[in-house]
Design a protein around this motif. Structure first.
Motif, PDB file in Angstrom:
ATOM      1  N   PRO A 123       9.349  -1.626  -1.419  1.00 32.09           N
ATOM      2  CA  PRO A 123      10.204  -0.557  -0.910  1.00 32.09           C
ATOM      3  C   PRO A 123      11.519  -1.158  -0.423  1.00 32.09           C
ATOM      4  O   PRO A 123      11.666  -2.377  -0.358  1.00 32.09           O
ATOM      5  CB  PRO A 123       9.393   0.028   0.253  1.00 32.09           C
ATOM      6  CG  PRO A 123       8.489  -1.074   0.691  1.00 32.09           C
ATOM      7  CD  PRO A 123       8.222  -1.900  -0.541  1.00 32.09           C
ATOM      8  N   GLU A 169       0.434  -5.003   4.609  1.00 36.31           N
ATOM      9  CA  GLU A 169       0.435  -3.947   3.590  1.00 36.31           C
ATOM     10  C   GLU A 169       0.314  -4.512   2.175  1.00 36.31           C
ATOM     11  O   GLU A 169       0.228  -3.758   1.220  1.00 36.31           O
ATOM     12  CB  GLU A 169       1.752  -3.162   3.672  1.00 36.31           C
ATOM     13  CG  GLU A 169       1.856  -2.240   4.841  1.00 36.31           C
ATOM     14  CD  GLU A 169       1.578  -0.823   4.417  1.00 36.31           C
ATOM     15  OE1 GLU A 169       2.102  -0.362   3.390  1.00 36.31           O
ATOM     16  OE2 GLU A 169       0.790  -0.184   5.125  1.00 36.31           O
ATOM     17  N   SER A 226       0.210   4.345  -2.535  1.00 34.69           N
ATOM     18  CA  SER A 226      -0.249   5.635  -2.018  1.00 34.69           C
ATOM     19  C   SER A 226       0.774   6.742  -2.256  1.00 34.69           C
ATOM     20  O   SER A 226       0.481   7.906  -2.016  1.00 34.69           O
ATOM     21  CB  SER A 226      -0.538   5.533  -0.524  1.00 34.69           C
ATOM     22  OG  SER A 226       0.676   5.396   0.210  1.00 34.69           O
ATOM     23  N   ALA A 286       3.617   6.949  -0.588  1.00 38.50           N
ATOM     24  CA  ALA A 286       4.364   7.183   0.646  1.00 38.50           C
ATOM     25  C   ALA A 286       5.771   6.589   0.600  1.00 38.50           C
ATOM     26  O   ALA A 286       6.661   7.047   1.323  1.00 38.50           O
ATOM     27  CB  ALA A 286       3.597   6.620   1.843  1.00 38.50           C
ATOM     28  N   ALA A 287       5.983   5.579  -0.234  1.00 39.19           N
ATOM     29  CA  ALA A 287       7.300   4.933  -0.343  1.00 39.19           C
ATOM     30  C   ALA A 287       7.617   4.687  -1.817  1.00 39.19           C
ATOM     31  O   ALA A 287       6.720   4.364  -2.593  1.00 39.19           O
ATOM     32  CB  ALA A 287       7.313   3.605   0.411  1.00 39.19           C
ATOM     33  N   ARG A 293       0.812  -1.221   0.000  1.00 41.48           N
ATOM     34  CA  ARG A 293       0.000   0.000   0.000  1.00 41.48           C
ATOM     35  C   ARG A 293       0.844   1.270   0.000  1.00 41.48           C
ATOM     36  O   ARG A 293       0.476   2.253  -0.634  1.00 41.48           O
ATOM     37  CB  ARG A 293      -0.944   0.001   1.201  1.00 41.48           C
ATOM     38  CG  ARG A 293      -2.124  -0.898   1.031  1.00 41.48           C
ATOM     39  CD  ARG A 293      -3.112  -0.774   2.201  1.00 41.48           C
ATOM     40  NE  ARG A 293      -4.184  -1.728   2.019  1.00 41.48           N
ATOM     41  CZ  ARG A 293      -4.129  -2.994   2.427  1.00 41.48           C
ATOM     42  NH1 ARG A 293      -3.086  -3.440   3.063  1.00 41.48           N
ATOM     43  NH2 ARG A 293      -5.139  -3.803   2.207  1.00 41.48           N
ATOM     44  N   SER A 294       1.947   1.266   0.738  1.00 38.19           N
ATOM     45  CA  SER A 294       2.762   2.486   0.831  1.00 38.19           C
ATOM     46  C   SER A 294       3.313   2.909  -0.524  1.00 38.19           C
ATOM     47  O   SER A 294       3.471   4.097  -0.793  1.00 38.19           O
ATOM     48  CB  SER A 294       3.896   2.314   1.843  1.00 38.19           C
ATOM     49  OG  SER A 294       4.717   1.225   1.499  1.00 38.19           O
ATOM     50  N   ILE A 295       3.559   1.964  -1.416  1.00 39.95           N
ATOM     51  CA  ILE A 295       4.000   2.302  -2.771  1.00 39.95           C
ATOM     52  C   ILE A 295       2.838   2.869  -3.567  1.00 39.95           C
ATOM     53  O   ILE A 295       2.951   3.904  -4.213  1.00 39.95           O
ATOM     54  CB  ILE A 295       4.617   1.078  -3.480  1.00 39.95           C
ATOM     55  CG1 ILE A 295       6.016   0.815  -2.909  1.00 39.95           C
ATOM     56  CG2 ILE A 295       4.669   1.279  -4.993  1.00 39.95           C
ATOM     57  CD1 ILE A 295       6.682  -0.438  -3.409  1.00 39.95           C
TER      58      ILE A 295
END
Length: 112
Positions: free
Chosen positions: A56, A64, A35, A37-38, A31-33
């Motif tokens: 990441p 995630e 979104s 964020a990463a 998810r962080s990628i």
């Protein structure tokens, strides 16, 4: 007329697709990628099943995990096109988002 232009642009985009896999092929990511964020700092092209993993640098927490289309990941990071010919069983890594990709077989230890 607009429909013809859109169809032509979509056709041009498909012709320019650099990967052997289709844009809708399932890829593993987090998810962080997605979104923003990463950044994507590791790309694995699995030898056993040909799957793509885009992660990441710090690894990935299973909570995630996501499966998204390859085309979605290319939209997130256009430099992935540079890895279109990454062989099965290889990994590409970079230090930061703007660093060059360094590729090697997954069985080979990283250079020190």
């Amino acid at each position: 007329m607009i429909h013809r232009l859109l169809a032509k642009n979509m056709s041009d985009a498909e012709d320019a697709w650099a990967f052997e896999d289709a844009p809708n092929v399932a890829c593993f990511t987090v998810r962080s990628i997605m979104s923003g964020a990463a950044p994507i700092l590791q790309v694995f092209h699995d030898e056993d099943d040909g799957a793509w993993q885009m992660l990441p640098g710090s690894g990935a927490d299973a909570s995630e995990a996501m499966i998204v289309g390859l085309g979605q990941l290319v939209q997130v990071d256009q430099t992935l096109v540079e890895l279109a010919n990454l062989p099965l069983g290889w990994v590409a890594r970079r230090e930061r988002k703007n660093s060059p990709w360094l590729c090697r077989p997954t069985s080979q230890p990283p250079a020190v």
